[in-house]
Design a protein around this motif. Structure first.
Motif, PDB file in Angstrom:
ATOM      1  N   ALA A 114     -68.184  17.302  40.166  1.00  0.00           N
ATOM      2  CA  ALA A 114     -67.170  17.079  40.951  1.00  0.00           C
ATOM      3  C   ALA A 114     -66.773  17.021  42.001  1.00  0.00           C
ATOM      4  O   ALA A 114     -65.816  16.375  42.385  1.00  0.00           O
ATOM      5  CB  ALA A 114     -66.261  17.881  39.655  1.00  0.00           C
ATOM      6  N   GLY A 154     -66.930  13.121  42.747  1.00  0.00           N
ATOM      7  CA  GLY A 154     -65.485  13.008  41.847  1.00  0.00           C
ATOM      8  C   GLY A 154     -64.649  12.742  43.993  1.00  0.00           C
ATOM      9  O   GLY A 154     -64.133  12.266  43.223  1.00  0.00           O
ATOM     10  N   VAL A 193     -65.929  13.090  35.058  1.00  0.00           N
ATOM     11  CA  VAL A 193     -65.932  13.632  37.087  1.00  0.00           C
ATOM     12  C   VAL A 193     -65.011  12.292  37.759  1.00  0.00           C
ATOM     13  O   VAL A 193     -64.682  11.732  38.048  1.00  0.00           O
ATOM     14  CB  VAL A 193     -67.045  13.918  36.836  1.00  0.00           C
ATOM     15  CG1 VAL A 193     -66.925  13.780  38.324  1.00  0.00           C
ATOM     16  CG2 VAL A 193     -67.307  15.396  36.322  1.00  0.00           C
ATOM     17  N   GLY A 216     -61.802  11.334  39.540  1.00  0.00           N
ATOM     18  CA  GLY A 216     -62.172  11.087  41.315  1.00  0.00           C
ATOM     19  C   GLY A 216     -61.627   9.675  41.301  1.00  0.00           C
ATOM     20  O   GLY A 216     -60.831   9.657  42.118  1.00  0.00           O
ATOM     21  N   ALA A 237     -59.084  15.583  42.686  1.00  0.00           N
ATOM     22  CA  ALA A 237     -59.732  14.441  42.234  1.00  0.00           C
ATOM     23  C   ALA A 237     -61.209  15.430  41.820  1.00  0.00           C
ATOM     24  O   ALA A 237     -60.999  16.058  40.806  1.00  0.00           O
ATOM     25  CB  ALA A 237     -60.643  13.847  43.440  1.00  0.00           C
ATOM     26  N   GLY A 256     -61.402  17.370  37.980  1.00  0.00           N
ATOM     27  CA  GLY A 256     -62.224  16.926  37.595  1.00  0.00           C
ATOM     28  C   GLY A 256     -63.080  18.254  36.912  1.00  0.00           C
ATOM     29  O   GLY A 256     -63.792  18.048  35.646  1.00  0.00           O
TER      30      GLY A 256
END
Lengths: 385, 250
Positions: free
Chosen positions: A233, A237, A336, A340, A361, A365
């Motif tokens: 993440a 992400g 994730v 993103g 993001a 995530g």
């Protein structure tokens, strides 16, 4: 005197090669000279023309041309270049003016060799209303994104999805192999931490041998997948959001839409696919490194033997623990990627918006990972996994 | 008499509840170099984005060759989009692709051409904009003016009937700007394409424009239209006159 008559598929175009005055050869073009008509090769045309003896000049008659596009210009450029290579003089002056101008334009440059929003603070109820509406818009955007993502997966299964395979491979490498060093480090250290914390408690009643069980089950069932997902993440992400956000700023996504190419398929699908494929593998890899970290503590500070640690770990981990960990990793990978890509596609049109998209993001995530982990843990308990 | 290529009918443009422009009605004839002009923030680029299918109008429609764009089925709209080429303000070249790959992408998506044929078309399009030999360069490796020209090569990839230019002179020095104007003129004359240009650059407007519409940010609608040179001589609207004379009073 005719030298050769060449026709395209379904007689779309015709090329009549005839002996002209003195030492000239005349190329008479008629029909449709368009790219989709599979136009003749310049070299073959000149070979045919020269089969009837030598000539030093070429003339053209395009009076019969009914339609033309870049294909005719490409053909005439090739003829002119090939004629020059063979020492022939190509007279392009009888061609229509539009074609001559394009040929001249193409030859003109030689080929290179080497606001602020109102300062007044809105009334409290207005702010509540605005926030509520923003929340509704956000939820609708999320649902629309998920719907489009689902449809793109359906098109992928049906073999109709449009994206660059090379982009998928590159993304696989970026989210897979290139993530191994950071996943290794974090997982190994998490294994060490788990073993130390466990050992401190278990030692009080002489049960430190169960450190192997604790680390093994915790890593395979929970921590391997979760730590790998949190790393992805933060690393991947955010990268996805920044990449797509920058493409928004540069109008690259607009350019795709104008061409009728769905950005969801072209940009989001390969990224989702790459993370969905790589996350289970990274999760398993994180399990192994975490167990290795636990073993280092067990062997180094708890006086456990290597064989003893190994057999306790093998006996402690069940296939259900392994399956639960892999399933969680797969779900985390998709979440994730969605976080993103969603934030990247929602990005505004400034460089600051790209930073905000990347931050959002990562936050989205991690929240999705923890919430889904809690839900999956309950579900797995209910179904006995 | 030239045929009508594009008709904008009763078009209202809004962002949320904010009106950008309303009651826009004008036609563009085939072969025109049509200039959308007006002061900063009047909605010129927004109008262009409505015309090329990026933003759906709040009301009204755009017709290409008499066919509705916004009332068309998605497949029909996609077919119309293929006949349009757009040069974005920033160029909007895909940064992860070379210039050749940028130009080749629409050809690969929408034609059955073999790889060698696509290479020939890419070579021709890049040569037409003076970038022969730059096929393997990435957008980051060339200058702003070259990026604009490469983006023009991509916009022309499918031999479009209509070419849109969003602020083609933005970020260019006067010489590059003049060369781009000459290129636009040359492409119109040789390809017979209809050209729509969003700009507020007066030298460009007078050099290339054959027809125009003037958008006003205050009244939020069009207040003049016609040949820019004729507008300069004959239009009595003070806003238009000030704009076309760079702020000079009557």
């Amino acid at each position: 005197m005719a030298i050769a008559q060449i026709e395209g598929t379904a007689s779309a175009w015709q090329l009549h090669v005839a002996r002209g005055p003195s030492d000239a050869v005349l190329l008479r073009l008629s029909g449709r000279w368009t790219l989709d008509a599979r136009l003749p090769l310049a070299g073959a045309v000149l070979d045919d023309a020269q089969s009837d003896g030598r000539f030093s000049r070429m003339a053209f008659d395009a009076g019969g041309v009914e339609a033309w596009d870049s294909g005719l210009v490409i053909f005439l450029r090739a003829i002119a270049a090939e004629a020059q290579r063979r020492g022939l003089d190509a007279d392009l002056s009888p061609l229509p003016e539009g074609i001559r101008r394009l040929l001249a334009l193409a030859a003109a440059v030689p080929e290179r060799k080497d606001t602020s929003a109102g300062a007044r603070r809105p009334f409290f109820l207005a702010r509540v209303g605005t926030s509520t509406l923003d929340g509704v818009r956000e939820a609708r955007a999320l649902l629309a994104f998920l719907g489009e993502a689902f449809l793109s997966v359906v098109r992928l299964v049906g073999g109709k999805a449009r994206f660059q395979r090379s982009e998928l491979l590159l993304t696989l490498q970026q989210v897979g192999a290139q993530a191994l060093p950071i996943v290794s480090l974090i997982s190994f250290l998490v294994g060490i931490i788990l073993a130390y914390v466990g050992a401190l408690q278990l030692r009080q009643f002489g049960a430190q041998v169960y450190v192997a069980d604790l680390v093994g089950i915790a890593m395979t069932r929970e921590m391997g997948a979760m730590m790998a997902a949190i790393i992805m993440a933060g690393r991947t992400g955010a990268a996805f959001a920044a990449q797509l956000g920058t493409m928004q700023v540069n109008e690259e996504i607009d350019a795709l839409q104008t061409l009728g190419i769905p950005a969801m398929e072209f940009l989001v699908l390969p990224r989702m696919l790459a993370l969905a494929l790589m996350m289970p593998l990274l999760g398993v890899y994180a399990d192994l490194l975490g167990i290795l970290g636990g073993a280092v503590v067990g062997l180094g500070t708890l006086d456990l033997g290597a064989a003893e640690y190994y057999y306790r770990t093998i006996n402690a981990i069940g296939i259900d623990d392994f399956v639960a960990g892999v399933m969680k990793a797969s779900v985390f990978g998709v979440l994730v990627a969605i976080a993103g890509c969603l934030r990247g596609m929602q990005c505004g049109r400034s460089s600051a918006a790209v930073g905000a998209a990347a931050t959002s993001a990562v936050v989205t995530g991690i929240v999705l990972i923890i919430v889904s982990d809690a839900m999956l843990t309950v579900v797995f308990d209910l179904i006995g996994l | 008499m030239s045929s009508v290529k594009i008709e904008v009918r009763d078009l209202d443009m809004m962002y949320g509840t904010r009106v950008i422009q309303k009651n826009l009605n004008f036609t563009v004839n085939a072969g025109d170099v049509f200039v959308i002009m007006g002061g900063s923030g009047c909605g010129k680029s927004t109008l262009l984005r409505h015309m090329i299918g990026l933003i759906e109008p709040a009301r009204g429609d755009v017709y290409y060759d008499g066919r509705s764009f916004w009332d068309a089925e998605p497949s029909g709209r996609a077919a119309q989009l293929r006949r349009l080429g757009v040069l974005y303000q920033s160029g909007a070249l895909w940064s992860s692709m070379t210039l050749a790959e940028n130009v080749a992408l629409p050809l690969g998506e929408y034609t059955d051409l073999a790889a060698a044929e696509i290479r020939d078309v890419v070579a021709l399009k890049l040569a037409l904009v003076g970038l022969a030999g730059f096929e393997d360069f990435y957008p980051a490796e060339i200058s702003g003016g070259m990026r604009k020209r490469a983006a023009l090569a991509r916009a022309m990839a499918l031999d479009p009937d209509v070419l849109f230019f969003d602020e083609p002179s933005a970020g260019l020095d006067p010489i590059s700007s003049r060369l781009l104007d000459d290129l636009i003129h040359e492409l119109r004359d040789s390809l017979g394409a209809t050209i729509i240009v969003v700009t507020h650059e007066l030298p460009s407007i007078f050099a290339i424009g054959t027809n125009s519409v003037f958008l006003d940010a205050e009244t939020k609608t069009m207040i003049a239209g016609g040949d820019p040179k004729t507008l300069l001589r004959e239009c009595r609207d003070p806003k238009v006159h000030r704009f076309l004379t760079r702020g000079e009073e009557n």
